[in-house]
Write an enzyme that holds these catalytic residues in place. Structure first.
Site, PDB file in Angstrom:
ATOM      1  CG  ASN A  50      -1.568   1.318   1.387  1.00 49.17           C
ATOM      2  OD1 ASN A  50      -2.703   1.621   0.626  1.00 49.17           O
ATOM      3  ND2 ASN A  50      -1.427   1.958   2.394  1.00 49.17           N
ATOM      4  CG  ASP A  74      -1.947   5.878  -0.082  1.00 44.84           C
ATOM      5  OD1 ASP A  74      -1.647   4.936   0.750  1.00 44.84           O
ATOM      6  OD2 ASP A  74      -2.706   6.320  -1.165  1.00 44.84           O
ATOM      7  CG  ASP A  96       0.222  -4.279   6.201  1.00 43.21           C
ATOM      8  OD1 ASP A  96       0.109  -4.507   7.486  1.00 43.21           O
ATOM      9  OD2 ASP A  96       0.871  -2.875   5.953  1.00 43.21           O
ATOM     10  CG  HIS A 126      -5.301   2.118   4.430  1.00 39.46           C
ATOM     11  ND1 HIS A 126      -5.701   3.419   4.904  1.00 39.46           N
ATOM     12  CD2 HIS A 126      -5.129   1.209   5.298  1.00 39.46           C
ATOM     13  CE1 HIS A 126      -6.018   3.318   6.131  1.00 39.46           C
ATOM     14  NE2 HIS A 126      -5.483   1.910   6.208  1.00 39.46           N
ATOM     15  CD  GLU A 159      -3.878  -5.164   8.850  1.00 36.47           C
ATOM     16  OE1 GLU A 159      -3.394  -4.695  10.076  1.00 36.47           O
ATOM     17  OE2 GLU A 159      -3.177  -4.372   7.755  1.00 36.47           O
TER      18      GLU A 159
END
Length: 496
Positions: free
Chosen positions: A136, A198, A228, A232, A254
Site C-alpha cells: 500500500n 501512499d 497488509d 487502504h 488485513e
C-alpha cells in the site's frame, strides 16, 4: 518448489467484475464458472497458519524442519522480506519493517539467499510459506536516508524500485495529506496512513512494480501472501495486481472493521480470506472471563461467513495496542483460546508466535547493528526473548486435531458456564475447563468406539500415547477428565 493446488479461487471473471465496479463495488458474486483461470487459491479451513512475527529466516527454516512439519502445520507466515527503513535512534522498532525502501530481499532478518534457503527448508518439510506483503505504501520519513539493503531514498523518491513523486497519491487534505475521516472512502484510500507515502495503486506502472515483486517471491517458492493494510487500497486495485501473477497464490487480507459507513471487510472476500477481528475480541474475552458457554452461538457475533474468515486470538497489532483480551502473557487461558481456535469449525485458524516485549514499539532481540538474533539454538531450544507459544502441547498437538477433523460439522455441544465441550462429527471431540478444579464427566460424542489419546495432555507417537487415554463406548460416550484451566482433545488420527 511450490505445492499450490489448482482448485478455483478468484478468477479472471471476478477481476473483470471488480474493475468494472470501481469504488462503489459490492461483494463479488459467488457463481463464477469453475473453468475460469484462477488468480488465487483458497486457504482451506483445515489448514493452520502460524505467524512467526519478526523471526529471522534461518530460525524459521529450522523450525519448519524440526517442529512445524512434523506437527502438520499447513503454512508459516513470515514478516515482510523487502528492504526497509532502519531507525537506530528509535531502538530499531518492529514497525520499521512496514516501511519499504525497495523490493530487494534484504531485511534485518537476512538477505535474499537466507530467505530462499528458508523457503526451501519449509517446502521440504511440507510447510507452505506466506509473506507479509506491504504494497500500500512506502516510508514515512521526510528526509534522505538509507535502507536495510544500502539503498538511498526520500519520502517520494525510491531509485532502487524506481518510484518517483508521481507514483504516489497527494490528496491535498488537512495540510499534511494524512487520513482524518475514516468514513470517507476516497480519503482512506488516497490519503496517507500515518504519513506513509501512499502508492497510486490505480497506476499501471505502480501495479507492474508490485506484481513484479510478488512474482519474484513466487518464483522463489513462496506460496501465498497476507496483504497488509488492504482497506487502504480499492479491492479492484489488489485484484489487478494479483491478476498479473504467473500462478495462483493463497491470499488473505488485513481489513480492520470500522464503524457505520466505513469500508467493510466484506468488500474484499472475493480476493481471499479476510481477517475477522471480531473473533479475537469475542473468543479472547470469553476465555479471559471464563464465560465459555456464551461461545455456543459464536457465529452470530461475527461479521464474515466461515468460508471467508481468517480467525485469530491476537495478532502483532492487537497484542501491542491493548485490543486483544488475551496474549502470550496470559498463560493457560491464552493457550486454551488458541486450542479453541484450532478445534472450532468456523474460519481458518491463524496463530501468532513472536518475541516478548515490555514496550509496544520494541523490536525483536537484535545485535548492536539492529540485525535480528536467532530464535533457536543449535540444539533447537527456544532462546531468551522469543515466546515460542506454538511449541506448547495444547497448541502444537491441536494442529493434528484440526487436520483430522477436516470440514466435519460442529456437533454434540455441551456447556455449563465455564466448562464446555463439542464434537466435530465422527472425527473428534474437544472440551475446555476454565475453572480451578478438574472436570470429570461423561461426554456424548459421535466418535467410533475405541481408545483415544488425549492429545492436549500427551503426545501420540507411533501408536502410543504419552498422556491420558480414554475409551469411547459403543454408544459414543466418552468418560474423561479435563484438567483445571485446561483442554481435552481426542480425534480419530490418535486412536490407540
Amino acid at each position: 518448489m511450490s505445492r499450490r493446488s489448482r482448485y478455483t479461487g478468484v478468477t479472471i471473471a471476478t477481476v473483470s467484475a471488480l474493475l468494472l465496479a470501481g469504488s462503489a463495488m459490492a461483494q463479488p458474486a459467488a457463481d463464477i464458472p469453475s473453468d475460469e483461470p484462477s488468480i488465487t487459491t483458497p486457504i482451506g479451513s483445515s489448514e493452520a497458519v502460524v505467524h512467526f512475527f519478526q523471526w529471522p529466516w534461518e530460525s524459521i527454516g529450522r523450525e519448519c524442519t524440526d517442529t512445524l512439519g512434523p506437527a502438520g502445520f499447513g503454512a508459516v507466515e513470515v514478516s515482510a522480506p523487502q528492504e526497509h527503513v532502519v531507525l537506530p535512534e528509535q531502538g530499531y522498532p518492529w514497525w520499521q519493517d512496514y516501511q519499504p525502501v525497495s523490493y530487494q530481499l534484504d531485511s534485518r532478518r537476512g538477505d535474499r539467499d537466507a530467505f530462499a534457503d528458508m523457503v526451501a527448508a519449509c517446502d521440504a518439510a511440507g510447510v507452505e510459506v506466506y509473506i507479509d506483503a506491504v504494497i500500500n505504501h512506502m516510508t514515512g520519513l521526510g528526509s534522505r536516508s538509507t535502507g536495510s539493503g544500502g539503498n538511498t531514498f526520500d519520502h517520494y523518491e525510491y531509485p532502487a524500485v524506481p518510484y518517483g513523486y508521481n507514483d504516489f497519491h497527494h490528496c491535498g487534505r488537512h495540510g499534511d495529506d494524512d487520513i482524518r475521516d475514516w468514513a470517507d472512502r476516497w480519503e482512506v484510500q488516497n490519503c496517507e496512513l500515518l504519513n506513509l507515502a501512499d502508492l497510486a495503486t490505480e497506476n499501471d506502472y505502480v501495479r507492474g512494480r508490485l506484481t513484479a515483486y510478488l512474482q519474484d517471491l513466487l518464483n522463489l517458492g513462496v506460496d501465498g501472501f497476507r496483504i497488509d493494510a488492504a482497506k487502504h487500497m480499492p479491492a479492484e486495485d489488489i485484484a489487478a495486481i494479483l491478476a498479473g501473477l504467473d500462478g495462483s497464490p493463497k491470499v488473505f487480507l488485513e481489513v480492520i472493521e470500522g464503524g457505520p459507513g466505513e469500508i467493510s471487510p466484506t468488500e474484499y472476500t472475493g480476493l481471499g480470506r479476510v481477517t475477522e477481528f471480531r473473533y479475537g475480541y469475542e473468543v479472547g474475552a470469553r476465555f479471559a472471563d471464563g464465560n465459555l458457554g456464551a461461545l455456543q452461538n459464536l457465529e452470530s457475533h461475527l461479521l464474515l461467513e466461515s468460508a471467508d474468515a481468517m480467525t485469530f486470538i491476537d495478532n502483532h497489532d492487537t497484542q501491542r495496542n491493548g485490543q486483544a483480551p488475551l496474549t502470550y502473557r496470559d498463560g493457560a487461558r491464552y493457550r486454551m483460546a488458541q486450542a479453541f481456535n484450532l478445534a472450532h469449525a468456523y474460519g481458518a485458524p491463524h496463530l501468532l508466535t513472536g518475541f516478548t516485549f515490555d514496550d509496544h514499539d520494541q523490536g525483536p532481540p537484535a545485535d548492536s547493528t539492529g540485525m535480528t538474533l536467532s530464535a533457536v539454538d543449535e540444539a533447537g531450544n527456544c532462546l531468551s526473548g522469543w515466546d515460542c507459544v506454538h511449541r506448547e502441547r495444547t497448541v502444537l498437538n491441536m494442529v493434528a486435531f484440526r487436520s483430522a477433523v477436516g470440514d466435519a460439522p460442529m456437533t454434540d455441544w455441551w456447556g455449563d458456564g465455564s466448562q464446555i465441550g463439542f464434537g466435530r462429527g465422527d472425527r473428534g471431540y474437544a472440551a475446555f475447563n476454565a475453572t480451578d478444579g478438574e472436570l470429570s464427566r461423561e461426554f456424548t460424542t459421535g466418535l467410533p468406539p475405541g481408545v483415544y489419546c488425549d492429545v492436549a495432555n500427551g503426545d501420540y507417537l507411533n501408536g502410543r500415547c504419552t498422556g491420558p487415554t480414554y475409551e469411547v463406548d459403543d454408544s459414543g460416550t466418552l468418560t474423561a477428565t479435563v484438567p483445571p484451566n485446561g483442554v481435552l482433545a481426542v480425534h480419530v488420527g490418535a486412536k490407540i
